[in-house]
Design a protein around this motif. Structure first.
Motif, PDB file in Angstrom:
ATOM      1  N   HIS A   1     103.679  27.361 -30.293  1.00 26.92           N
ATOM      2  CA  HIS A   1     102.477  27.775 -30.235  1.00 26.92           C
ATOM      3  C   HIS A   1     102.008  28.271 -28.928  1.00 26.92           C
ATOM      4  O   HIS A   1     101.804  27.172 -28.075  1.00 26.92           O
ATOM      5  CB  HIS A   1     101.610  27.016 -30.967  1.00 26.92           C
ATOM      6  N   GLY A   2     101.748  29.476 -28.768  1.00 24.63           N
ATOM      7  CA  GLY A   2     101.197  29.891 -27.224  1.00 24.63           C
ATOM      8  C   GLY A   2     100.000  30.053 -27.297  1.00 24.63           C
ATOM      9  O   GLY A   2      98.981  29.490 -28.372  1.00 24.63           O
ATOM     10  N   ALA A   3      99.372  30.501 -26.222  1.00 23.42           N
ATOM     11  CA  ALA A   3      97.704  30.925 -26.267  1.00 23.42           C
ATOM     12  C   ALA A   3      97.421  31.852 -27.279  1.00 23.42           C
ATOM     13  O   ALA A   3      96.326  31.970 -27.533  1.00 23.42           O
ATOM     14  CB  ALA A   3      97.350  31.272 -24.999  1.00 23.42           C
ATOM     15  N   GLU A   4      98.044  32.790 -27.954  1.00 27.75           N
ATOM     16  CA  GLU A   4      97.866  33.746 -28.794  1.00 27.75           C
ATOM     17  C   GLU A   4      98.575  33.786 -30.029  1.00 27.75           C
ATOM     18  O   GLU A   4      99.808  33.416 -29.871  1.00 27.75           O
ATOM     19  CB  GLU A   4      97.617  35.050 -28.084  1.00 27.75           C
ATOM     20  N   ASN A   5      98.430  34.291 -31.053  1.00 27.88           N
ATOM     21  CA  ASN A   5      99.062  34.626 -32.327  1.00 27.88           C
ATOM     22  C   ASN A   5     100.342  35.493 -31.657  1.00 27.88           C
ATOM     23  O   ASN A   5     100.323  36.280 -31.096  1.00 27.88           O
ATOM     24  CB  ASN A   5      98.435  35.262 -33.467  1.00 27.88           C
ATOM     25  N   ARG A   6     101.633  35.415 -32.275  1.00 22.40           N
ATOM     26  CA  ARG A   6     102.686  36.035 -31.998  1.00 22.40           C
ATOM     27  C   ARG A   6     103.339  36.633 -33.150  1.00 22.40           C
ATOM     28  O   ARG A   6     103.737  35.903 -34.048  1.00 22.40           O
ATOM     29  CB  ARG A   6     103.649  35.237 -31.217  1.00 22.40           C
ATOM     30  N   GLY A   7     103.455  38.115 -33.181  1.00 23.14           N
ATOM     31  CA  GLY A   7     104.058  38.469 -34.374  1.00 23.14           C
ATOM     32  C   GLY A   7     105.656  38.472 -34.351  1.00 23.14           C
ATOM     33  O   GLY A   7     106.348  38.496 -33.282  1.00 23.14           O
ATOM     34  N   ILE A   8     106.329  38.332 -35.454  1.00 20.72           N
ATOM     35  CA  ILE A   8     107.754  38.242 -35.774  1.00 20.72           C
ATOM     36  C   ILE A   8     108.051  39.448 -36.440  1.00 20.72           C
ATOM     37  O   ILE A   8     107.881  39.699 -37.552  1.00 20.72           O
ATOM     38  CB  ILE A   8     108.255  36.890 -36.473  1.00 20.72           C
ATOM     39  N   VAL A   9     108.697  40.181 -35.742  1.00 18.17           N
ATOM     40  CA  VAL A   9     109.539  41.389 -36.482  1.00 18.17           C
ATOM     41  C   VAL A   9     110.549  41.220 -37.523  1.00 18.17           C
ATOM     42  O   VAL A   9     111.322  40.491 -37.150  1.00 18.17           O
ATOM     43  CB  VAL A   9     109.850  42.635 -35.554  1.00 18.17           C
ATOM     44  N   GLY A  10     110.391  41.803 -38.711  1.00 20.51           N
ATOM     45  CA  GLY A  10     111.600  41.414 -39.666  1.00 20.51           C
ATOM     46  C   GLY A  10     111.563  40.044 -40.070  1.00 20.51           C
ATOM     47  O   GLY A  10     112.680  39.793 -40.921  1.00 20.51           O
ATOM     48  N   SER A  11     110.405  39.242 -40.391  1.00 24.41           N
ATOM     49  CA  SER A  11     110.502  38.155 -41.066  1.00 24.41           C
ATOM     50  C   SER A  11     109.335  37.939 -41.955  1.00 24.41           C
ATOM     51  O   SER A  11     108.200  38.645 -41.688  1.00 24.41           O
ATOM     52  CB  SER A  11     110.276  37.208 -39.846  1.00 24.41           C
ATOM     53  N   ARG A  12     109.693  37.254 -43.041  1.00 23.27           N
ATOM     54  CA  ARG A  12     108.285  37.097 -43.864  1.00 23.27           C
ATOM     55  C   ARG A  12     107.305  36.050 -43.361  1.00 23.27           C
ATOM     56  O   ARG A  12     106.327  35.959 -43.800  1.00 23.27           O
ATOM     57  CB  ARG A  12     109.036  36.305 -45.039  1.00 23.27           C
ATOM     58  N   LEU A  13     107.575  35.263 -42.135  1.00 20.48           N
ATOM     59  CA  LEU A  13     106.729  34.549 -41.708  1.00 20.48           C
ATOM     60  C   LEU A  13     105.653  35.380 -40.898  1.00 20.48           C
ATOM     61  O   LEU A  13     104.555  35.026 -40.748  1.00 20.48           O
ATOM     62  CB  LEU A  13     107.321  33.884 -40.310  1.00 20.48           C
ATOM     63  N   LYS A  14     105.810  36.799 -40.640  1.00 17.90           N
ATOM     64  CA  LYS A  14     104.838  37.775 -40.073  1.00 17.90           C
ATOM     65  C   LYS A  14     104.465  37.086 -38.588  1.00 17.90           C
ATOM     66  O   LYS A  14     104.557  38.000 -37.820  1.00 17.90           O
ATOM     67  CB  LYS A  14     103.782  38.032 -40.909  1.00 17.90           C
ATOM     68  N   SER A  15     104.021  36.188 -38.489  1.00 14.86           N
ATOM     69  CA  SER A  15     103.505  35.791 -36.926  1.00 14.86           C
ATOM     70  C   SER A  15     103.413  34.317 -36.828  1.00 14.86           C
ATOM     71  O   SER A  15     103.394  33.436 -37.804  1.00 14.86           O
ATOM     72  CB  SER A  15     102.101  36.368 -36.838  1.00 14.86           C
ATOM     73  N   ILE A  16     103.667  33.794 -35.581  1.00 14.95           N
ATOM     74  CA  ILE A  16     103.499  32.456 -35.138  1.00 14.95           C
ATOM     75  C   ILE A  16     102.066  32.313 -34.765  1.00 14.95           C
ATOM     76  O   ILE A  16     101.520  33.042 -33.984  1.00 14.95           O
ATOM     77  CB  ILE A  16     104.494  32.050 -34.146  1.00 14.95           C
ATOM     78  N   PRO A  17     101.255  31.340 -35.194  1.00 14.89           N
ATOM     79  CA  PRO A  17      99.737  31.320 -34.618  1.00 14.89           C
ATOM     80  C   PRO A  17      99.794  30.620 -33.626  1.00 14.89           C
ATOM     81  O   PRO A  17     100.709  29.736 -33.093  1.00 14.89           O
ATOM     82  CB  PRO A  17      99.183  30.186 -35.817  1.00 14.89           C
ATOM     83  N   GLY A  18      98.875  31.063 -32.815  1.00 14.02           N
ATOM     84  CA  GLY A  18      98.670  30.418 -31.386  1.00 14.02           C
ATOM     85  C   GLY A  18      97.254  30.503 -30.911  1.00 14.02           C
ATOM     86  O   GLY A  18      96.160  31.077 -31.225  1.00 14.02           O
ATOM     87  N   ASN A  19      96.927  29.446 -30.130  1.00 14.55           N
ATOM     88  CA  ASN A  19      95.813  29.195 -29.487  1.00 14.55           C
ATOM     89  C   ASN A  19      95.668  28.129 -28.385  1.00 14.55           C
ATOM     90  O   ASN A  19      96.831  27.486 -28.290  1.00 14.55           O
ATOM     91  CB  ASN A  19      94.848  28.520 -30.506  1.00 14.55           C
ATOM     92  N   ALA A  20      95.085  28.483 -27.311  1.00 15.62           N
ATOM     93  CA  ALA A  20      95.140  27.743 -25.965  1.00 15.62           C
ATOM     94  C   ALA A  20      95.086  26.297 -26.175  1.00 15.62           C
ATOM     95  O   ALA A  20      95.549  25.267 -25.349  1.00 15.62           O
ATOM     96  CB  ALA A  20      94.404  28.214 -24.967  1.00 15.62           C
ATOM     97  N   HIS A  21      94.301  25.866 -27.385  1.00 12.92           N
ATOM     98  CA  HIS A  21      94.135  24.486 -27.525  1.00 12.92           C
ATOM     99  C   HIS A  21      94.849  24.023 -28.694  1.00 12.92           C
ATOM    100  O   HIS A  21      94.430  22.972 -29.335  1.00 12.92           O
ATOM    101  CB  HIS A  21      92.479  24.184 -27.871  1.00 12.92           C
ATOM    102  N   TRP A  22      95.946  24.681 -29.074  1.00 18.58           N
ATOM    103  CA  TRP A  22      96.660  24.368 -30.529  1.00 18.58           C
ATOM    104  C   TRP A  22      97.009  22.926 -30.535  1.00 18.58           C
ATOM    105  O   TRP A  22      97.867  22.281 -29.433  1.00 18.58           O
ATOM    106  CB  TRP A  22      97.831  25.003 -30.533  1.00 18.58           C
ATOM    107  N   GLN A  23      96.676  22.330 -31.241  1.00 16.75           N
ATOM    108  CA  GLN A  23      97.031  20.669 -31.670  1.00 16.75           C
ATOM    109  C   GLN A  23      96.799  20.146 -32.916  1.00 16.75           C
ATOM    110  O   GLN A  23      95.980  20.642 -33.652  1.00 16.75           O
ATOM    111  CB  GLN A  23      96.342  19.865 -30.479  1.00 16.75           C
ATOM    112  N   LEU A  24      97.488  18.959 -33.212  1.00 13.29           N
ATOM    113  CA  LEU A  24      96.966  18.353 -34.393  1.00 13.29           C
ATOM    114  C   LEU A  24      95.566  17.468 -34.501  1.00 13.29           C
ATOM    115  O   LEU A  24      95.312  17.020 -33.210  1.00 13.29           O
ATOM    116  CB  LEU A  24      98.351  17.303 -34.805  1.00 13.29           C
ATOM    117  N   ALA A  25      94.987  17.457 -35.492  1.00 16.92           N
ATOM    118  CA  ALA A  25      93.738  16.575 -35.389  1.00 16.92           C
ATOM    119  C   ALA A  25      94.114  15.037 -35.279  1.00 16.92           C
ATOM    120  O   ALA A  25      95.309  15.032 -35.522  1.00 16.92           O
ATOM    121  CB  ALA A  25      92.910  16.934 -36.611  1.00 16.92           C
TER     122      ALA A  25
END
Length: 213
Positions: free
Chosen positions: A111-135
């Motif tokens: 998980h990077g600072a921004e959402n990242r698209g994935i070509v050719g995958s049902r996942l479509k994209s990997i979510p991203g945010n500069a503060h990504w973390q578990l609660a």
């Protein structure tokens, strides 16, 4: 191949192979379709009893809090869930010692600072945010009723020592909270908008911060 590239390739391969869909989903949560409006606090003015009005306002706000975009990172265990059906995270992540993930495979590996698209995958994209973390563990929401979430949210011993004013600011200004309405391709946003959620939380506080039963 870098560790990040390897992790992204693994996630895409798992999704393409259908392994994500094969996992058992967590059921019992509403609002998985996302989007749509939130009622404004003014729409609850016909409820004469302030305590009951406060409860109703929080119940409306909970349509956001119990949406997959939020609750996936507020799991019952130290392992996040993902997707509209809230299936176990792939690859398995256990954040026992840190909200940032285990040593050697931190959240930021994929998980990077921004959402990242994935070509050719049902996942479509990997979510991203500069503060990504578990609660934090104290803010686990999955499996709780709306009333239990409410009581947890306003408990300073469990909510990160936040006052009512801090809660309004957190809901209205926090960058990771705001990500929920910009989740990337393949994911639905929760109802309303971040300012609308903050307005509901402010109205809930103004009416006594009462919690549903």
């Amino acid at each position: 191949m870098t560790k990040r590239t390897l992790a992204l390739s693994l996630a895409a391969a798992l999704a393409a192979a259908g392994l994500v869909a094969a996992l058992a989903p967590i059921t019992g949560y509403a609002e998985t379709s996302g989007g749509g409006p939130l009622k404004a606090a003014s729409e609850f003015s016909s409820i004469a009893d302030a305590k009951e009005r406060s409860k109703a306002i929080f119940a409306e706000a909970s349509r956001v809090l119990t949406h997959p975009r939020c609750i996936n990172c507020h799991p019952a265990t130290r392992s996040p869930t993902q997707g509209e059906d809230m299936h176990p995270h792939v690859p398995l992540m256990i954040a026992a010692d840190s909200s940032m993930g285990p040593a050697g495979l931190a959240c930021s590996t994929c998980h990077g600072a921004e959402n990242r698209g994935i070509v050719g995958s049902r996942l479509k994209s990997i979510p991203g945010n500069a503060h990504w973390q578990l609660a934090p563990e104290s803010m686990a929401w999955q499996g709780l009723t709306v009333g239990e979430i409410c009581r947890q949210v306003k408990d300073a011993e469990r909510n990160g020592n936040r006052s009512h004013a801090d809660l309004i600011k957190h809901m209205g200004e926090d960058h990771l909270v705001g990500w929920a309405w910009h989740p990337g391709e393949g994911r639905s946003p929760p109802p309303g908008s971040q300012p609308e959620l903050a307005a509901l939380i402010a109205a809930w506080v103004d009416t006594g911060a009462e919690c549903p039963d």
